[in-house]
Design an enzyme around this catalytic site. Structure first.
Site, PDB file in Angstrom:
ATOM      1  N   ASP A 102       0.833  -1.194   0.000  1.00 40.30           N
ATOM      2  CA  ASP A 102       0.000   0.000   0.000  1.00 40.30           C
ATOM      3  C   ASP A 102       0.877   1.257   0.000  1.00 40.30           C
ATOM      4  O   ASP A 102       2.064   1.212   0.324  1.00 40.30           O
ATOM      5  CB  ASP A 102      -0.896  -0.018   1.237  1.00 40.30           C
ATOM      6  CG  ASP A 102      -2.184   0.766   1.064  1.00 40.30           C
ATOM      7  OD1 ASP A 102      -2.330   1.464   0.049  1.00 40.30           O
ATOM      8  OD2 ASP A 102      -3.047   0.664   1.954  1.00 40.30           O
ATOM      9  N   GLU A 157       2.756   6.914  -2.689  1.00 41.49           N
ATOM     10  CA  GLU A 157       2.419   7.970  -3.652  1.00 41.49           C
ATOM     11  C   GLU A 157       2.856   9.366  -3.175  1.00 41.49           C
ATOM     12  O   GLU A 157       3.498  10.093  -3.923  1.00 41.49           O
ATOM     13  CB  GLU A 157       0.899   8.006  -3.910  1.00 41.49           C
ATOM     14  CG  GLU A 157       0.330   6.709  -4.448  1.00 41.49           C
ATOM     15  CD  GLU A 157      -0.219   5.827  -3.328  1.00 41.49           C
ATOM     16  OE1 GLU A 157      -0.723   4.745  -3.641  1.00 41.49           O
ATOM     17  OE2 GLU A 157      -0.151   6.242  -2.151  1.00 41.49           O
ATOM     18  N   ASP A 199      -8.803   3.497  -3.175  1.00 39.48           N
ATOM     19  CA  ASP A 199      -9.925   3.754  -2.272  1.00 39.48           C
ATOM     20  C   ASP A 199     -11.107   4.361  -3.028  1.00 39.48           C
ATOM     21  O   ASP A 199     -11.040   5.489  -3.517  1.00 39.48           O
ATOM     22  CB  ASP A 199      -9.497   4.709  -1.155  1.00 39.48           C
ATOM     23  CG  ASP A 199      -8.393   4.118  -0.287  1.00 39.48           C
ATOM     24  OD1 ASP A 199      -8.134   2.918  -0.415  1.00 39.48           O
ATOM     25  OD2 ASP A 199      -7.809   4.868   0.510  1.00 39.48           O
TER      26      ASP A 199
END
Length: 778
Positions: free
Chosen positions: A414, A417, A480
């Site tokens: 995860d 970014e 998400d």
């Protein structure tokens, strides 16, 4: 970014200098070097003062031409840089008084030597695109920041696709897009996976080989051009000829890398704890038991963030109060045939014991003053691992090895970014260019340790961030999203767009991540999710086990999970081709039908492999409209009746929760398996080859893979007149069957036992027979 105020004027404080002509050209055996002044040179005095662009033209691969424009070469950072394959193809270079040319395969660039500047790309005598007057240049903004810019011509009717994962309209024309990874969900212009590569319906693609922020104005600043710009003193782009979208993707992925083949087990159903829900071993066991009791095949169980203690992500240690016996728990789960995935990220919270360790060893990213870069976003006092340091990569990998030795099979990588730029990297890499590139180093580190411990055929991630080259490290998921039909649609658009950047495998959170989905949303999303390359049940604040929604959700999940398992000989064959050729498993319709104008704007349906059309239902009531290309397509979910849909044209239907438009392409031969309880089994044993409306003269080769991706069996299926033949041309003897969809009865059959089923006639091969023939009844 935009530099102009309208078409003629510059924005206040912005200055531009453009290539005026190819004034000085040097030809080598395989390249051109051009000096392009930014003003007319009419006398020697004009050579003094003012920018001159150095433009190098070469070819790294047949049908690909590279253009590299440099202003101040001494100011170009050396790192990081994308890996681009160099094959040194045979090229032809030409130079005369009027034109300089370089030809690679059928792709040619012609550079006019007189003013105005013109560089034209063509193939087979047909212009693809061109850089013209006031297109290639040096720009300076009001803050004196320096940019390199290029504009490439768009023809009338030319449509642009790609640029990585984008959640808006699939056709990019009219959009302004920054290639800059960010954690912005699926409902904004931000994206987790940014790729500076696009392709058009005119037969070519453009890869801007720049790892930092690249701004694209796709028919938005100048409506007849694609503009791309980057801060700095260099700009490199590659024109990639097709002419088909499939050929463009094959060449682009040959340049930048093709996906590793994920293990067959990863194509089964993944179930998660969800994010902030309460869970321990008893909770996990109750979910696994509930799935088994309801006859729901489950392949992977995923533990999300709170397998570790709060505030300590990542310390890679199980929360001892919640999971006092992690080794024993993992063994108990694995004894039930499950694979295990754990959530991780590239950040180290200050409360983690690894913070002091990493800081002392120099493994954490630092500010220019030498202190560790930290903030309180996500985890209090979080720091970032500096993956440019080999020692830091090995340190991070070492923490993962202990978990793999414990029995973990995969990692959900995860984040990665929101990477800061006010930092200093261990290898001296430029921070702005590292922002996107960081995701590649992070995921490479994890994929490499999985390959080391599990073998190359067993390594699989569940990754969120990516850039160029990230497609080599599957699988990626869409990030998400809300738990709505609108979010389901935007997730699909993001996945199809990502596939157009060479990412072969993609997933999403079934039911949506944020919020608790309405049962209708959940059930419709289940059908879509199980007809994706990878399928995961995951949420944020609520569980995603189906019985918490309603009993019909259980039935829908069972039906589509078992359908996907039966389709695995076909799907894993598509996966093998994705790893070999770069074509994604889930394909935008335009990729598969480039000549069909009806497919150009479609973003609510897709091809699953080459032969299955899927149109997810995006409404509670079940109404769906979809487009069918030319031919007579057969429904796969009609109860075996061989019902057909004819194209080209639009169709509007209403479907129950157990159905959706799932059509088989005319002339296809679909390989389906004999098992529906798991995704990894012997696909060749008991395989059924179902031919769908083969025309006289049709011949199809069907390769049934094994779970390592090698060919387990190869069949040739053909029709000559009223006879349909199927011959096993390679592979060990195994049970197999030939079926003709929609054919009510046959006149005769040889090679096996003929039977009539609701789906059509079927012949089960006798013993180790290699040939079946069915004679159609006139």
């Amino acid at each position: 970014m935009k530099f102009k105020d309208g078409y003629w004027r510059m924005r206040p404080g912005t200055r531009g200098a453009y290539a005026n002509a190819a004034f000085d050209v040097t030809a080598a055996a395989d390249s051109l070097r051009i000096l392009a002044p930014t003003r007319p040179i009419t006398r020697r005095g004009n050579t003094i003062d003012g920018p001159v662009l150095r433009v190098d033209v070469s070819s790294p691969m047949a049908e690909v031409i590279r253009v590299r424009a440099v202003h101040l070469a001494g100011s170009v950072p050396a790192a990081p840089a994308f890996e681009v394959r160099q094959e040194h193809p045979a090229v032809q270079v030409g130079l005369d008084a009027e034109t300089a040319t370089l030809t690679s395969g059928s792709l040619r660039v012609s550079v006019r030597r007189d003013a105005p500047w013109e560089m034209t790309f063509s193939a087979g005598g047909r212009e693809l695109t061109r850089s013209g007057e006031k297109c290639l240049g040096v720009m300076t903004d009001p803050a004196d920041r320096h940019f390199m810019m290029e504009q490439l011509h768009l023809s009338a009717g030319e449509l642009v696709y790609g640029l990585g994962e984008r959640f808006g309209a699939l056709v990019r024309n009219g959009q302004a897009i920054d290639i800059w990874n960010d954690d912005g969900g699926t409902s904004s212009e931000m994206a987790y996976k940014n790729v500076p590569f696009y392709l058009t319906n005119r037969g070519y693609g453009v890869f801007v080989n720049h790892p930092g922020r690249v701004s694209f104005e796709v028919g938005s600043e100048t409506v007849s051009r694609v503009q791309f710009s980057a801060e700095g003193h260099d700009l490199e782009y590659l024109i990639i000829h097709g002419p088909t979208p499939a050929e463009i993707l094959r060449r682009y992925t040959a340049l930048t890398g093709r996906p590793a083949l994920p293990p067959a087990w990863s194509f089964g159903l993944w179930l998660s704890t969800s994010f902030t829900t309460d869970y321990d071993e008893a909770t996990v066991t109750s979910f696994v038991d509930g799935m088994a009791e309801r006859d729901l095949p489950l392949s992977v169980f995923h533990f999300d963030c709170f397998w570790m203690r709060q505030f300590r992500w990542c310390d890679f240690e199980w929360d001892p109060e919640v999971f006092p016996d992690p080794e024993g728990m993992l063994k108990r789960l694995k004894d039930r045939g499950l694979k295990i995935c754990l959530w991780i990220n590239p950040y180290i919270g200050q409360a983690s014991a690894l913070f002091e360790e990493g800081m002392a060893a120099g493994h954490l990213l630092r500010r220019p003053d030498g202190t560790v870069w930290q903030d309180d976003h996500w985890q209090a006092g979080r720091a970032l691992v500096d993956f440019t340091s080999p020692a830091a990569r090995e340190w991070y990998a070492g923490k993962l090895r202990g978990l793999l030795d414990m029995g973990v099979d995969s990692f959900k990588t995860d984040f990665g970014e929101r990477v800061p730029t006010d930092v200093v990297y261990a290898d001296g890499a430029d921070p702005e260019r590292m922002h996107n590139y960081y995701s590649l180093l992070y995921n490479e580190t994890v994929h490499e340790v999985l390959t080391e411990r599990r073998g190359p055929g067993e390594a699989v991630l569940f990754a969120r961030s990516a850039t160029v080259g990230g497609q080599r490290l599957p699988v990626h998921w869409g990030g998400d999203c809300e738990s709505t039909f609108e979010a389901m649609a935007e997730s699909l658009r993001g996945g199809l767009s990502l596939g157009m950047a060479g990412f072969g495998f993609w997933s999403h959170d079934i039911g949506g991540f944020e919020g608790r989905p309405d049962p209708a949303v959940f059930k419709r999303w289940v059908a879509f999710g199980l007809l994706s390359s990878h399928s995961r049940l995951h949420g944020s604040q609520s569980y995603r086990v189906p019985w918490l929604f309603d009993e019909e959700s259980v039935d829908v999940l069972r039906s589509f999970t078992r359908l996907k398992a039966r389709l695995m000989p076909y799907l894993y064959g598509a996966a093998v081709r994705a790893s070999q050729e770069g074509m994604p498993v889930m394909r935008a319709m335009q990729l598969e039908f480039p000549g069909d104008r009806g497919c150009e704007y479609l973003d609510a349906q897709y091809m699953l492999g080459p032969d299955l059309l899927v149109a997810p239902v995006l409404s509670a009531g079940g109404e769906v409209s979809y487009y069918v290309p030319a031919g007579v397509w057969t429904r796969l979910l009609d109860g075996g009746g061989g019902d057909t849909v004819t194209g080209p044209g639009w169709h509007t239907e209403r479907h129950g929760f157990d159905s959706l438009p799932l059509l088989v392409r005319p002339g296809a031969v679909l390989a389906t398996g004999a098992r529906s309880d798991r995704p990894d089994y012997d696909y060749a044993d008991g395989v059924t080859l179902t031919a769908y409306r083969l025309a006289d003269g049709d011949r199809r080769t069907v390769t049934v893979p094994d779970t390592s991706g090698d060919a387990a069996a190869v069949f040739e299926v053909s029709r000559v007149g009223d006879r349909v033949h199927a011959r096993r041309t390679d592979g060990v003897p195994a049970r197999w069957n030939l079926s003709l969809a929609g054919v009510a009865e046959a006149a005769d059959a040889t090679g096996g036992t003929l039977e009539t089923t609701p789906a059509g006639v079927r012949v089960a091969a006798n013993g180790d027979t290699e040939h079946i023939e069915i004679v159609l009844k006139s």
